[in-house]
Design an enzyme around this catalytic site. Sequence first.
Site, short mmCIF file in Angstrom:
data_model
loop_
_atom_site.label_atom_id
_atom_site.label_comp_id
_atom_site.label_asym_id
_atom_site.label_seq_id
_atom_site.Cartn_x
_atom_site.Cartn_y
_atom_site.Cartn_z
N HIS A 1 1.95 -10.57 10.05
CA HIS A 1 3.39 -10.94 9.18
C HIS A 1 3.84 -12.15 9.47
O HIS A 1 3.88 -12.72 10.85
CB HIS A 1 4.34 -9.84 9.07
CG HIS A 1 5.63 -10.05 8.14
ND1 HIS A 1 5.40 -9.99 6.86
CD2 HIS A 1 6.80 -10.34 8.57
CE1 HIS A 1 6.87 -10.23 6.10
NE2 HIS A 1 7.26 -10.76 7.11
N LEU B 1 0.84 -1.15 -0.12
CA LEU B 1 -0.10 -0.17 -0.17
C LEU B 1 1.12 1.32 0.16
O LEU B 1 2.10 1.30 0.45
CB LEU B 1 -0.84 -0.12 1.09
CG LEU B 1 -1.98 -1.22 1.29
CD1 LEU B 1 -2.46 -1.40 2.66
CD2 LEU B 1 -3.03 -0.93 0.20
C1 GAR Z 1 -0.45 -15.88 6.53
O1 GAR Z 1 0.52 -16.54 6.78
C2 GAR Z 1 0.00 -14.41 6.53
O2 GAR Z 1 0.99 -13.95 7.71
C3 GAR Z 1 0.68 -14.04 5.51
O3 GAR Z 1 0.15 -14.82 4.47
C4 GAR Z 1 -0.77 -15.84 5.00
C5 GAR Z 1 -2.20 -15.49 4.43
O4 GAR Z 1 -3.01 -16.63 4.92
N1 GAR Z 1 0.81 -12.73 5.01
C6 GAR Z 1 2.04 -12.05 4.39
O5 GAR Z 1 2.80 -12.65 4.03
C7 GAR Z 1 1.73 -10.44 4.28
N2 GAR Z 1 2.88 -10.15 3.62
P1 GAR Z 1 -4.55 -16.48 5.02
O6 GAR Z 1 -5.26 -15.90 3.67
O7 GAR Z 1 -5.13 -18.09 5.14
O8 GAR Z 1 -4.88 -15.79 6.20
#
Ligand code: GAR
Length: 195
Positions: free
Chosen positions: A109, A93
């Site tokens: 994160h 963003l």
């Molecule tokens: C989660 O592990 C979150 O921490 C990560 O994506 C996944 C989403 O899973 N986020 C990032 O990497 C942000 N940069 P979900 O859609 O099942 O919640």
Amino acid sequence: MKRVAILISGGGSNMVRLVEDMQAQGYAAPVLVASNDAAAAGLEKAARMGVPTAAIDHRPFGKDRVAFEAELLKPILAAEPDVLCLAGFMRVLTPGFVEQFAGRMLNIHPSLLPKYPGLHTHQRALDAGDAEAGCTVHEVTPVLDDGPILGQARVPVEPGDTAETLAARVLVMEHRLYPAVLRRYVAGDRTPVLL
Ligand code: GAR
């Protein structure tokens, strides 16, 4: 009652846990789940839980992040959220967008920040030979994966772990951490949650 909007890009398992927790505990109302991908499986899950959804495809906007965000902002502003939660939202963003929600936007994160901002966090932890890994919920500032830490959960790295097995172990903790942080946050308590 605080109003919470959630941004997702994929399966939305963290979003589901946030909505379930808000609906079970009644401390906040989930007012919108929005995605940059109309095919995100989480949108269907949100709708089944009775939460309004919106999808704004980022692809037609190419590199024009500001134009994409202007469209994304429309359903968000219409939902009048007090808090905006990023939950697996995979678009960076712009500072202009972030500043509109200064002090009321959270992100989860999958690393123990300040270690490993950005992508491929689990592989990077394995490559570094770290003994533990984890996840962080932080307030969003214009710097990627930066901002005041509101909670962290740690897990051991096990012998033979791959990025996939480690990610699965961390995700279990993400599902506990994010609702615990949100609960405190809407109550005005910014003491970090440590799991
Ligand atoms: C989660 O592990 C979150 O921490 C990560 O994506 C996944 C989403 O899973 N986020 C990032 O990497 C942000 N940069 P979900 O859609 O099942 O919640």
